[in-house]
Design a protein around this motif. Structure first.
Motif, short mmCIF file in Angstrom:
data_model
loop_
_atom_site.label_atom_id
_atom_site.label_comp_id
_atom_site.label_asym_id
_atom_site.label_seq_id
_atom_site.Cartn_x
_atom_site.Cartn_y
_atom_site.Cartn_z
N ARG A 235 -15.13 -2.97 0.89
CA ARG A 235 -14.56 -1.90 0.06
C ARG A 235 -13.47 -2.41 -0.89
O ARG A 235 -13.39 -1.98 -2.04
CB ARG A 235 -13.99 -0.79 0.94
CG ARG A 235 -13.42 0.36 0.13
CD ARG A 235 -12.93 1.50 1.01
NE ARG A 235 -12.30 2.52 0.21
CZ ARG A 235 -12.93 3.49 -0.45
NH1 ARG A 235 -14.24 3.55 -0.38
NH2 ARG A 235 -12.28 4.38 -1.16
N ILE A 236 -12.62 -3.32 -0.42
CA ILE A 236 -11.49 -3.76 -1.25
C ILE A 236 -11.95 -4.53 -2.48
O ILE A 236 -11.17 -4.69 -3.42
CB ILE A 236 -10.50 -4.62 -0.44
CG1 ILE A 236 -11.17 -5.91 0.05
CG2 ILE A 236 -9.92 -3.84 0.70
CD1 ILE A 236 -10.20 -6.85 0.73
N LYS A 237 -13.19 -4.99 -2.50
CA LYS A 237 -13.68 -5.70 -3.67
C LYS A 237 -13.70 -4.80 -4.90
O LYS A 237 -13.56 -5.28 -6.03
CB LYS A 237 -15.09 -6.25 -3.40
CG LYS A 237 -15.14 -7.30 -2.31
CD LYS A 237 -16.57 -7.71 -2.01
CE LYS A 237 -16.63 -8.73 -0.87
NZ LYS A 237 -18.03 -9.11 -0.53
N GLU A 238 -13.88 -3.49 -4.68
CA GLU A 238 -13.97 -2.56 -5.80
C GLU A 238 -12.91 -1.46 -5.72
O GLU A 238 -13.04 -0.42 -6.37
CB GLU A 238 -15.37 -1.93 -5.84
CG GLU A 238 -16.48 -2.95 -6.02
CD GLU A 238 -17.85 -2.30 -6.03
OE1 GLU A 238 -17.91 -1.06 -5.86
OE2 GLU A 238 -18.85 -3.02 -6.21
N ASP A 239 -11.88 -1.68 -4.90
CA ASP A 239 -10.83 -0.67 -4.74
C ASP A 239 -9.46 -1.33 -4.90
O ASP A 239 -8.84 -1.75 -3.93
CB ASP A 239 -10.96 -0.03 -3.35
CG ASP A 239 -10.09 1.22 -3.20
OD1 ASP A 239 -9.12 1.35 -3.97
OD2 ASP A 239 -10.38 2.05 -2.33
#
Length: 407
Positions: A235-239
């Motif tokens: 998730r953190i890749k795009e958040d």
């Protein structure tokens, strides 16, 4: 498609022959006389604590056809048992459509006035059923969506007590949404993600609606914690916001901050070994690039293969340290030998080292300020500067002499 006569109740207890006659009038009074069908259907919905068709793990398998279909006479079993078996068979074949039909034929469509139809509102139906109007509307919306697809009749074509051909039970999950949250923006996103992962959305929505249960599972179960970790990393890749929050949490937690520093150090060391193995490049202290000997590259590749063979749960710290120390020592020896063999390279190294020291000394003096010399003055300062001045003078004299000899 299955033609089913919908039973009065799917799971309610059968009528007890011993029940007192005094209780019967009170039960009859609970159902409005002008809408007997709606009341009966509402009682059926009220008894459905388990949302039908929403849990494949708990749903009953389709039973064999009743004995009556085989020509067997069911009169040899208790009437109550025979009725339960028949009702079970109807539900097993039609699933949640059984309940949806009862709502569809008893709840009036939106915009239709109460005086135009004997049907009741979803709120009234829920009151009769002893459940929320929201729950009733979930069945209502499932039927509405199926009607739009031409799978079942529209609401206007149904009257209280009407029987229609119902779709098969396995189609129910395509239309029924067991939670109101699934229709929100957040619920829609969760549903899409669940479908992409190949799981039923109801499971993902259930977890999302109970964060405390998710926390308990993560705390108690290592495999759940690993799944949560992997999901967060994805998730953190795009958040960006989540990236910032996690970075802040790590920076504020001493244990995590130390662990991150150790992992970063280990990653740098592995990167050093990998760079030599894959690119075969060394650097002298002055920054000049050299080609690594074949033996050094082979040794680096050997250590990398050992690291790659480690299991996911195996500690790599000791292996990383050994690989780095071994390759680093061999690389230093290779650079030293290369410099000694090449006089020109040796001169370049000495020149680069001298310039590096000179730049550092120059920077230090440029940063000195003497605006407050009266306050900081001490005799020792002047003596040390005078000694430094003599050393600088000697250095300048040596360089000038070398320059004159070259000319």
């Amino acid at each position: 498609m299955t033609v089913a006569t919908v039973p009065a109740t799917p799971d309610s207890a059968p009528v007890d022959p011993q029940q007192s006659q005094a209780d019967l009038p009170r039960q009859a009074a609970a159902e409005p006389a002008e809408q007997p069908v709606a009341a009966t259907d509402a009682e059926l919905i009220a008894g459905a604590e388990w949302a039908p068709g929403t849990d494949e793990d708990n749903a009953p398998d389709a039973p064999d056809a009743p004995h009556a279909r085989d020509g067997s006479d069911p009169s040899d079993v208790d009437e109550r048992i025979a009725r339960d078996a028949q009702e079970f068979g109807v539900y097993a074949r039609t699933g949640g459509w059984t309940f949806a039909l009862k709502v569809a034929r008893s709840v009036r469509p939106g915009g239709q006035a109460a005086g135009e139809t004997p049907k009741v509102s979803a709120k009234r139906f829920g009151e009769l059923a002893g459940c929320s109007a929201e729950r009733v509307m979930r069945f209502y919306k499932a039927w509405d969506a199926a009607a739009d697809d031409g799978l079942v009749p529209q609401f206007e074509a149904l009257e209280p007590g009407a029987e229609v051909e119902l779709p098969d039970a396995d189609v129910w999950l395509s239309y029924y949404v067991s939670r109101n949250s699934a229709t929100s923006v957040r619920g829609t996103a969760i549903t899409a993600a669940a479908e992409a992962e190949g799981i039923r959305p109801t499971k993902a929505l259930e977890v999302a609606e109970n964060p405390t249960a998710l926390r308990a599972a993560i705390l108690a179960d290592p495999s759940t914690a690993q799944a949560a970790r992997a999901a967060l990393l994805d998730r953190i890749k795009e958040d960006p916001a989540l990236q910032t929050e996690l970075a802040r949490d790590v920076a504020r937690t001493d244990v995590l901050k130390k662990a991150v520093a150790q992992e970063a150090k280990a990653a740098d060391r592995i990167g050093f070994v990998r760079q030599i193995a894959e690119q075969g490049e060394l650097k002298t202290p002055a920054g000049q690039k050299l080609q690594a000997p074949a033996e050094l590259r082979q040794e680096a590749e050997r250590h990398l293969s050992l690291l790659d063979e480690l299991d996911d749960g195996e500690e790599a710290g000791a292996w990383t340290t050994e690989a780095y120390d071994t390759v680093k020592d061999l690389a230093a020896q290779a650079v030293e030998q290369a410099v000694e063999r090449d006089p020109e390279l040796r001169v370049q190294e000495r020149r680069s080292k001298f310039y590096s020291s000179l730049e550092k000394a120059t920077k230090v003096f440029e940063e000195l300020t003497l605006d407050d010399a009266d306050d900081i003055y001490e005799d020792d300062m002047v003596q040390r500067l005078e000694e430094l001045q003599r050393s600088i003078g000697a250095c300048i004299t040596a360089l000038r002499k070398a320059s004159d000899e070259q000319q």
